[in-house]
Motif scaffolding. Structure first.
Motif, PDB file in Angstrom:
ATOM      1  N   PRO A 189      64.606 -70.740  82.674  1.00 54.78           N
ATOM      2  CA  PRO A 189      65.590 -69.964  81.911  1.00 54.78           C
ATOM      3  C   PRO A 189      65.280 -69.920  80.418  1.00 54.78           C
ATOM      4  O   PRO A 189      65.523 -68.902  79.762  1.00 54.78           O
ATOM      5  N   GLU A 190      64.746 -71.040  79.882  1.00 53.41           N
ATOM      6  CA  GLU A 190      64.405 -71.047  78.454  1.00 53.41           C
ATOM      7  C   GLU A 190      63.292 -70.040  78.159  1.00 53.41           C
ATOM      8  O   GLU A 190      63.322 -69.338  77.141  1.00 53.41           O
ATOM      9  N   GLU A 191      62.293 -69.965  79.053  1.00 51.99           N
ATOM     10  CA  GLU A 191      61.211 -69.007  78.877  1.00 51.99           C
ATOM     11  C   GLU A 191      61.728 -67.572  79.003  1.00 51.99           C
ATOM     12  O   GLU A 191      61.306 -66.672  78.255  1.00 51.99           O
ATOM     13  N   ALA A 192      62.635 -67.356  79.940  1.00 51.72           N
ATOM     14  CA  ALA A 192      63.220 -66.020  80.089  1.00 51.72           C
ATOM     15  C   ALA A 192      63.982 -65.615  78.833  1.00 51.72           C
ATOM     16  O   ALA A 192      63.886 -64.480  78.369  1.00 51.72           O
ATOM     17  N   GLN A 193      64.740 -66.560  78.276  1.00 55.38           N
ATOM     18  CA  GLN A 193      65.478 -66.263  77.053  1.00 55.38           C
ATOM     19  C   GLN A 193      64.524 -65.943  75.894  1.00 55.38           C
ATOM     20  O   GLN A 193      64.769 -65.021  75.102  1.00 55.38           O
ATOM     21  N   ARG A 194      63.427 -66.707  75.817  1.00 59.10           N
ATOM     22  CA  ARG A 194      62.467 -66.466  74.749  1.00 59.10           C
ATOM     23  C   ARG A 194      61.831 -65.084  74.888  1.00 59.10           C
ATOM     24  O   ARG A 194      61.665 -64.358  73.905  1.00 59.10           O
ATOM     25  N   ARG A 195      61.478 -64.699  76.105  1.00 62.65           N
ATOM     26  CA  ARG A 195      60.880 -63.391  76.309  1.00 62.65           C
ATOM     27  C   ARG A 195      61.851 -62.261  75.979  1.00 62.65           C
ATOM     28  O   ARG A 195      61.481 -61.256  75.369  1.00 62.65           O
ATOM     29  N   LEU A 196      63.116 -62.442  76.370  1.00 63.65           N
ATOM     30  CA  LEU A 196      64.110 -61.418  76.062  1.00 63.65           C
ATOM     31  C   LEU A 196      64.328 -61.296  74.556  1.00 63.65           C
ATOM     32  O   LEU A 196      64.511 -60.191  74.032  1.00 63.65           O
ATOM     33  N   GLN A 197      64.309 -62.419  73.859  1.00 62.30           N
ATOM     34  CA  GLN A 197      64.453 -62.370  72.410  1.00 62.30           C
ATOM     35  C   GLN A 197      63.284 -61.636  71.766  1.00 62.30           C
ATOM     36  O   GLN A 197      63.470 -60.870  70.812  1.00 62.30           O
ATOM     37  N   GLN A 198      62.070 -61.868  72.292  1.00 58.67           N
ATOM     38  CA  GLN A 198      60.915 -61.148  71.762  1.00 58.67           C
ATOM     39  C   GLN A 198      61.044 -59.638  72.000  1.00 58.67           C
ATOM     40  O   GLN A 198      60.753 -58.825  71.112  1.00 58.67           O
ATOM     41  N   VAL A 199      61.507 -59.293  73.208  1.00 60.33           N
ATOM     42  CA  VAL A 199      61.670 -57.868  73.520  1.00 60.33           C
ATOM     43  C   VAL A 199      62.727 -57.243  72.611  1.00 60.33           C
ATOM     44  O   VAL A 199      62.550 -56.140  72.080  1.00 60.33           O
ATOM     45  N   GLU A 200      63.841 -57.946  72.415  1.00 62.33           N
ATOM     46  CA  GLU A 200      64.893 -57.426  71.547  1.00 62.33           C
ATOM     47  C   GLU A 200      64.406 -57.296  70.109  1.00 62.33           C
ATOM     48  O   GLU A 200      64.717 -56.305  69.421  1.00 62.33           O
ATOM     49  N   GLN A 201      63.621 -58.286  69.645  1.00 58.97           N
ATOM     50  CA  GLN A 201      63.106 -58.217  68.284  1.00 58.97           C
ATOM     51  C   GLN A 201      62.158 -57.039  68.115  1.00 58.97           C
ATOM     52  O   GLN A 201      62.219 -56.309  67.116  1.00 58.97           O
ATOM     53  N   GLN A 202      61.284 -56.834  69.100  1.00 62.03           N
ATOM     54  CA  GLN A 202      60.376 -55.696  69.031  1.00 62.03           C
ATOM     55  C   GLN A 202      61.131 -54.374  69.073  1.00 62.03           C
ATOM     56  O   GLN A 202      60.801 -53.429  68.341  1.00 62.03           O
ATOM     57  N   ALA A 203      62.162 -54.304  69.935  1.00 63.93           N
ATOM     58  CA  ALA A 203      62.945 -53.071  70.014  1.00 63.93           C
ATOM     59  C   ALA A 203      63.675 -52.795  68.708  1.00 63.93           C
ATOM     60  O   ALA A 203      63.746 -51.657  68.236  1.00 63.93           O
ATOM     61  N   THR A 204      64.217 -53.865  68.089  1.00 59.89           N
ATOM     62  CA  THR A 204      64.907 -53.694  66.811  1.00 59.89           C
ATOM     63  C   THR A 204      63.949 -53.237  65.729  1.00 59.89           C
ATOM     64  O   THR A 204      64.260 -52.334  64.936  1.00 59.89           O
ATOM     65  N   GLN A 205      62.759 -53.850  65.673  1.00 56.76           N
ATOM     66  CA  GLN A 205      61.772 -53.444  64.678  1.00 56.76           C
ATOM     67  C   GLN A 205      61.328 -51.994  64.891  1.00 56.76           C
ATOM     68  O   GLN A 205      61.164 -51.236  63.926  1.00 56.76           O
ATOM     69  N   THR A 206      61.151 -51.607  66.159  1.00 60.17           N
ATOM     70  CA  THR A 206      60.755 -50.226  66.445  1.00 60.17           C
ATOM     71  C   THR A 206      61.828 -49.245  66.007  1.00 60.17           C
ATOM     72  O   THR A 206      61.534 -48.192  65.428  1.00 60.17           O
ATOM     73  N   ALA A 207      63.093 -49.582  66.288  1.00 64.19           N
ATOM     74  CA  ALA A 207      64.188 -48.703  65.889  1.00 64.19           C
ATOM     75  C   ALA A 207      64.283 -48.595  64.371  1.00 64.19           C
ATOM     76  O   ALA A 207      64.492 -47.511  63.815  1.00 64.19           O
ATOM     77  N   GLN A 208      64.131 -49.732  63.683  1.00 61.09           N
ATOM     78  CA  GLN A 208      64.183 -49.709  62.224  1.00 61.09           C
ATOM     79  C   GLN A 208      63.031 -48.909  61.642  1.00 61.09           C
ATOM     80  O   GLN A 208      63.205 -48.159  60.671  1.00 61.09           O
ATOM     81  N   GLU A 209      61.837 -49.058  62.220  1.00 60.47           N
ATOM     82  CA  GLU A 209      60.680 -48.308  61.735  1.00 60.47           C
ATOM     83  C   GLU A 209      60.876 -46.810  61.966  1.00 60.47           C
ATOM     84  O   GLU A 209      60.540 -45.990  61.094  1.00 60.47           O
ATOM     85  N   ALA A 210      61.416 -46.460  63.141  1.00 56.67           N
ATOM     86  CA  ALA A 210      61.664 -45.043  63.420  1.00 56.67           C
ATOM     87  C   ALA A 210      62.703 -44.474  62.459  1.00 56.67           C
ATOM     88  O   ALA A 210      62.557 -43.345  61.969  1.00 56.67           O
ATOM     89  N   GLU A 211      63.744 -45.256  62.169  1.00 58.49           N
ATOM     90  CA  GLU A 211      64.755 -44.790  61.224  1.00 58.49           C
ATOM     91  C   GLU A 211      64.169 -44.629  59.829  1.00 58.49           C
ATOM     92  O   GLU A 211      64.463 -43.657  59.117  1.00 58.49           O
ATOM     93  N   ARG A 212      63.312 -45.578  59.424  1.00 61.72           N
ATOM     94  CA  ARG A 212      62.693 -45.492  58.101  1.00 61.72           C
ATOM     95  C   ARG A 212      61.820 -44.245  57.991  1.00 61.72           C
ATOM     96  O   ARG A 212      61.860 -43.519  56.993  1.00 61.72           O
TER      97      ARG A 212
END
Length: 261
Positions: A189-212
């Motif tokens: 579960p800890e590894e799953a949480q870490r992977r989901l956090q990475q995916v969310e961080q990448q998605a957030t960065q992509t959205a911010q870059e697209a908005e910029r």
């Protein structure tokens, strides 16, 4: 005539065989300068002729004749430019309609060609098995370890969709998503949480870059539009001045008007 002469001069500078053609920026600057000079000369001559042929010796009348030439000239230019733009848009629309028609026809032919093999393949599939599999994929909320892969993936997709559309997930749904990912990929579960956090961080960065990038593109478009509008205003103002000066030069003297009368 001067504008046509400018087109001829510009075309004569193109030398594709020797590769000595001026760049696009040089062409643009040269064309803009020539267009401005040609319009100023044309408006000045038009104002001169209008004032001269009117036979007036009054300076106010001559100025009004020059401004009339300027106004009619730009009005006709706007009408012609509008017709050119409308014709271009109509041609593009017709081309797009033809392209879409061709694609639709091609898709229809492909569908007709595939209908036979697809129908034979469907005859070999058990409809009840398909229904059972779809129902299994739609059932959610059970123990992730006891659920099938289709069920887990369906619920993961549903939760991720909520995360994207709502911007966040309640803590209970986040825990549920961690459990589903851990069970699906057989990880802790800890590894799953870490992977989901990475995916969310990448998605957030992509959205911010697209908005910029979207904001930068909008700013650049607005700036370019403002600069173009200022240049057009300046060109029109200079055109009015040229027409008035030409009209003042073409104004007859009072002595000449009385002698002619």
């Amino acid at each position: 005539m001067l504008n046509i002469l400018g087109v001829a001069i510009g075309a004569s500078t193109v030398d594709a065989s020797a590769g000595s053609t001026p760049g696009a920026s040089s062409f643009g600057i040269g064309a803009g300068i020539w267009l401005l000079v040609a319009n100023l000369i044309g408006l000045a001559v038009g104002g001169y002729v209008a004032a001269r042929l009117s036979g007036t010796a009054d300076s106010t009348d001559s100025v009004l004749h020059g401004l009339s030439v300027w106004a009619i000239g730009f009005l006709l230019s706007a009408v012609l430019l509008g017709n050119v733009i409308a014709g271009t848009a109509s041609t593009a629309a017709q081309g797009g309609a033809s392209l879409l028609g061709g694609l639709a026809q091609g898709a229809g032919n492909a569908a007709s060609a595939a209908a036979g093999p697809a129908g034979q393949a469907m005859q070999q599939v058990d409809p009840k098995a398909l229904v059972d599999r779809a129902q299994a994929a739609l059932r959610t909320g059970g123990d992730p370890a006891q659920m099938g892969s289709d069920q887990r993936n369906a619920e993961i997709a549903r939760l991720l969709t909520r995360r994207v559309t709502d911007g966040n997930l309640p803590q209970g749904d986040r825990d549920r998503l961690n459990q589903l990912v851990a069970a699906e990929y057989n990880i802790a579960p800890e590894e799953a949480q870490r992977r989901l956090q990475q995916v969310e961080q990448q998605a957030t960065q992509t959205a911010q870059e697209a908005e910029r990038r979207a904001r930068e593109a909008a700013d650049a478009t607005a700036t370019a539009g403002a600069v173009a509008a200022y240049w057009v205003f300046a060109a029109m103002l200079l055109g009015a001045v040229a027409a008035v000066l030409g009209a003042r030069i073409g104004t007859r003297s009072a002595v000449a008007v009385r002698s002619y009368a």
